[in-house]
Design a protein around this motif. Structure first.
Motif, PDB file in Angstrom:
ATOM      1  N   ARG A  24       0.829  -1.217   0.000  1.00  0.00           N
ATOM      2  CA  ARG A  24       0.000   0.000   0.000  1.00  0.00           C
ATOM      3  C   ARG A  24       0.858   1.259   0.000  1.00  0.00           C
ATOM      4  NH1 ARG A  24      -1.502   3.154   4.511  1.00  0.00           N
ATOM      5  NH2 ARG A  24      -3.511   4.225   4.369  1.00  0.00           N
ATOM      6  N   SER A  61      -6.626  -0.251  -1.109  1.00  0.00           N
ATOM      7  CA  SER A  61      -7.523   0.291  -0.093  1.00  0.00           C
ATOM      8  C   SER A  61      -7.940  -0.809   0.886  1.00  0.00           C
ATOM      9  CB  SER A  61      -8.758   0.878  -0.787  1.00  0.00           C
ATOM     10  OG  SER A  61      -9.611   1.473   0.138  1.00  0.00           O
ATOM     11  N   ILE A  64      -4.226  -2.291   4.792  1.00  0.00           N
ATOM     12  CA  ILE A  64      -3.155  -2.009   5.761  1.00  0.00           C
ATOM     13  C   ILE A  64      -3.246  -2.957   6.957  1.00  0.00           C
ATOM     14  CG2 ILE A  64      -4.422  -0.227   7.061  1.00  0.00           C
ATOM     15  CD1 ILE A  64      -1.773   1.318   7.310  1.00  0.00           C
ATOM     16  N   MET A  65      -4.437  -3.413   7.291  1.00  0.00           N
ATOM     17  CA  MET A  65      -4.588  -4.273   8.474  1.00  0.00           C
ATOM     18  C   MET A  65      -4.693  -5.745   8.133  1.00  0.00           C
ATOM     19  SD  MET A  65      -7.592  -3.054   7.396  1.00  0.00           S
ATOM     20  CE  MET A  65      -8.218  -1.689   8.420  1.00  0.00           C
ATOM     21  N   GLN A  66      -4.485  -6.110   6.878  1.00  0.00           N
ATOM     22  CA  GLN A  66      -4.603  -7.528   6.518  1.00  0.00           C
ATOM     23  C   GLN A  66      -3.263  -8.250   6.562  1.00  0.00           C
ATOM     24  OE1 GLN A  66      -6.620  -8.035   2.780  1.00  0.00           O
ATOM     25  NE2 GLN A  66      -8.412  -6.882   3.455  1.00  0.00           N
ATOM     26  N   ARG A 267       3.005  -2.025  10.915  1.00  0.00           N
ATOM     27  CA  ARG A 267       2.325  -1.179   9.926  1.00  0.00           C
ATOM     28  C   ARG A 267       3.091   0.118   9.694  1.00  0.00           C
ATOM     29  NH1 ARG A 267      -4.092  -1.247  11.532  1.00  0.00           N
ATOM     30  NH2 ARG A 267      -4.236  -3.394  12.290  1.00  0.00           N
TER      31      ARG A 267
ATOM     32  N   ASP D 155      -9.433   0.272  14.065  1.00  0.00           N
ATOM     33  CA  ASP D 155      -9.852  -0.782  13.123  1.00  0.00           C
ATOM     34  C   ASP D 155     -11.345  -1.082  13.288  1.00  0.00           C
ATOM     35  OD1 ASP D 155      -7.285  -1.031  12.104  1.00  0.00           O
ATOM     36  OD2 ASP D 155      -6.885  -3.017  12.940  1.00  0.00           O
ATOM     37  N   ALA D 187      -0.597   4.105  11.407  1.00  0.00           N
ATOM     38  CA  ALA D 187      -0.789   2.659  11.548  1.00  0.00           C
ATOM     39  C   ALA D 187      -2.218   2.225  11.257  1.00  0.00           C
ATOM     40  CB  ALA D 187      -0.390   2.215  12.954  1.00  0.00           C
TER      41      ALA D 187
END
Lengths: 325, 325, 325, 325
Positions: A24, A61, A64-66, A267, D155, D187
């Protein structure tokens, strides 16, 4: 040298949490600075097989949290051959890609280095590996997440170890580097760690364990780096033989160590080094890995980054030793 | 029958998250209703060895969220002998304990039942097992937490399975009951579950997997109940032989399934049944397990609770089948 | 009545974790049973504005573990008007949709009920709300996840409450129903709960708190259902006035209660009721909500499901009371 | 100077996850190196009120993973007076304590510094604060855990923000230092951060938001450092006025940011600096804070550590800016 207009990105080798955050960051920072960005699927194999697609800011999109990598990953045999690399080079040329960002560990960056030299091509690496065994960067993308995954697992195992007063050998990843084992042992309050950098004989282990067993809690956890011959099963067997009245169990954490949502740290590391990779390309840097040392972005020549003997701080052994009394 | 003044509590068999919440509930509700409460350590062994201590409300402070059991647990050989049970009975008499609350699974409640009949003693059981294999209660203390632990682990494994397009066989607990495997397969979006209640041949499995592999995602996860002969390693080996070009991996979740902070559901189940156990004692109930059915407290005779064939809802197989297309 | 060939799905009202698992289940089970499936975006508004797209099994791939709803949600003013519903009906007809699955809470199912009666249209509801205030189902999709989110938050708050020996009023969702507050208080070991179903005066609260304060731990947590007038801030202010030497703090958990990965329980509930909704359509059922009672799928007429007085089990107040001594 | 035989430990100021790991490390390393160790309860107040108890290795067993501080914490008014410090000194003398380890943030280490100078007493500090605003150490104990807590919360909030296409202002701790806000924004993939180090006018904010809103996802998250006047509520109100058709919400994370199990990073930082504190005492160091820079233990004079202007890396603003396109 022609001006670089298009950046290609791939992930290679064992996947690591935070790789998506890095993809990303390179994509968005690239686009923000006027580049076209293309995603290359399945690592170097995809480069050879021309699995290349244009990326927009929307392709990245919500990733970032995967955990894992949306670009998939693989260890490529083809890229180890001159023919494979030649094909890869032609595909890059045909796609108009002038710079290649490789997110991966030791082997992947070694591949990038060979390729960069062979074809005088701009390659930039990002340190993407849970093993933390790359030089020149304080930590690697994925290492902090894996550390936390291990510690959560050991916290769970301790619950049952204490309830049944058992001895657990918990095997973690890090075949060639004891960072995960040593540090997760400290963080989880384990009694001992068995790491590749430091030989452990069973006598020594027995001393640790007896010290633990004498304590009121009567349970004991030993973290063991995975190893083809001397993993957790090996040590458990040895201890069972010498101390037949201990109740000894083994837990091999395995592949779940690779997955999961990346931590804040990973991250941020991925985001900052991803932006750093695009900056490096704009500055004309090449054949370097982007890392963070002492909270500053650094460019580390590939040849330095991939030295295979990143030292474990041996003072950590003293820390673990004093705290498990 | 003399009035009961003192309640003893023990945890027995495999530990389960929520046992501490149950200990807390029995202790506090007991004290609140005028009983003395005594904690018995290390299950039935502790009863035989007289490891018994008085409990106050403070002994159970701050434990509602802790995994494991502060009373420790064990599987007792001594309690299987008439001499062991005689000794246990004498210790209970000497301590003035008039009712015994046993928190455990099938084997533990069977032990309690025999003891209750032999000595005409008031025993009340709480369903404490991750396996969910006790009759008469919608779920058992620990089952929901373990389900969530498994699902978190499979979520992590899926990240790496998808990144590398691999097939994973994930082995979970539940040797004799497929609740954990079947339901965690549904909850984690796995492609198939292999459970003791339903024979699975490799042809059938291959059909599931090919269906999964044909899909865009090209990875596949199969949940397997642990089994001495036909566990995850067995199926992985079979598939490797028949489909040599699949990249097959195994993950055995092991003991980490037993630990961890109990979920809200398990804390409430433990709290409500713990209060229910004290109520049962006050009502003169005995030799029953306290459970929850349809959101109501129920008293289930031991002989019903421990029947060994609690049925798995076979419609769940259809749910998993339709959702993994 | 013509045979139904196409199923439309929408999510409506406040979002709840597990809605995506429900969308996945309806879509896959629908396709598996020969239906076409169409996703309708932004709730009833999207029905009016014709935001409708065909769904394949891939549209719902990888969403079982995602919070929120990929179909978006909204509270629709347009659907409260006859003109709005007329437009919605025309769009359904034009798209060939013969059955509509509505995933939502009280208000959304009320809307579905009116629409179903007005146009003699097949509507099937799924209980999607964190509030657990729908009749006829043991729990609603999202409730279990939100319960665990609250309990995790209160576990954290207790750490700091104990360290500083403070009194915390923690406000949770559930304006009209105390399920979340009452049950999360039990699960988190709170000292008291203030719920809409039960009036709490400050004197009563003071008694609870003094009991808590007398204990060794000297901190105290009270869970409060959100309320326009009598929320956590109100009670904190009252207590500050009457007990000026207490250190009183407020934490309003707010919207983070709506998000997050669904728990195993909610994923299974969503999966089973989603499959149940398609079965219901195939059986010719209509204008019912699909729920689970006593571990069995049930069909509940809309008129029953939306009764606004689902009772809280008042015995839970006794449980909380005895366990907070 | 007499040889130091006994070490006292206290925690002071706002509690931070990892303080317990630090207490454990000082205690065990102290005992391992031949010292007696005494725990002082409730910060400097406990020193004045003589709340001091001997600690064994068992007092700190099982606390490495617990949030909060078993020693309790407080902000002491008494220690700001010469009389209070005199009393504290006398109590230390009477208890035979020769060195005092203070775990806390800016204010606490300032207090330790004054005391050390006034009475020529050996004080050693550990950086225990979630704010990361101490000089000379790469991070502080608690900062990494709080970062992860914030990111998990955001999140969750993003799930509901996207489902309802809303704009959220999320307020986080860090009144005087924007580390938490700036880094958690990166983050969590937020659209913007509002921090004390950098003035943000509403026009500028509007530009960020419109950029976010133009994107397909149509939701937007802004992280705001807490502030008496210009917190999340202030900005939300401003935006509501200028953009009345946006659906704007506020979430104030509050005290839950302080609690929770410490991350692997914080447990290691606490363990290493705790061992480092005992080493420092043995080396005759005094009036220094023990930190970690560039992965090495460092001793930082109090006067350097507590400078109140630890700079935020302004390049991070560029990172956030490029990645939120």
């Amino acid at each position: 040298m022609a001006k670089i207009k298009t950046i290609g990105i791939l992930t290679s080798g064992g996947d690591a949490p935070g790789m998506n955050a890095a993809i990303r960051a390179v994509t968005r920072s690239g686009i923000c600075n006027g580049f076209e960005v293309k995603g290359i699927y399945r690592g170097f194999d995809g480069l050879i097989n021309n699995e290349i697609r244009p990326f927009t800011t929307e392709n990245v999109s919500g990733i970032i949290m995967q955990g894992g990598t949306i670009l998939k990953s693989a260890r490529s045999k083809g890229f180890m051959t001159p023919e494979g690399r030649q094909k890869a080079y032609e595909n890059l040329r045909n796609e108009g890609i002038g710079a290649l960002v490789v997110i991966g560990g030791n082997g992947s960056l070694s591949g990038a280095r060979i390729f960069a030299e062979e074809f005088d091509f701009c390659c930039v690496g990002l340190p993407g590996t849970i093993d933390n065994d790359l030089y020149g960067t304080d930590s690697t993308i994925g290492y902090d997440t894996t550390m936390n995954t291990i510690v959560e697992c050991v916290d769970r195992i301790r619950d049952t170890a204490q309830s049944h007063e058992r001895i657990f050998f918990v095997e973690v990843m890090g075949r060639d580097a004891g960072f995960l084992a040593q540090n997760s042992a400290i963080a989880s309050g384990a009694e001992a760690a068995i790491i590749p950098e430091d030989s452990t004989d069973v006598d020594q282990l027995a001393r640790f364990m007896e010290r633990g067993i004498r304590k009121s809690k009567k349970s004991c956890i030993v973290i063991v780096s995975e190893s083809p011959k001397c993993g957790a099963l090996y040590y458990a067997e040895r201890v069972r033989k010498e101390f037949p009245n201990y109740d000894v169990r083994v837990s091999i954490l395995g592949h779940l160590q690779r997955g999961g949502r990346p931590t804040a740290h990973d991250r941020i590391l991925a985001s900052r080094t991803g932006v750093g990779a695009v900056e490096a390309i704009m500055q004309g840097q090449r054949n370097i890995m982007v890392g963070i040392r002492n909270n500053e972005i650094v460019y580390v020549p590939f040849s330095d980054a991939i030295r295979t003997d990143k030292p474990l701080d041996m003072k950590l052994i003293k820390v673990l030793d004093e705290l498990s009394i």
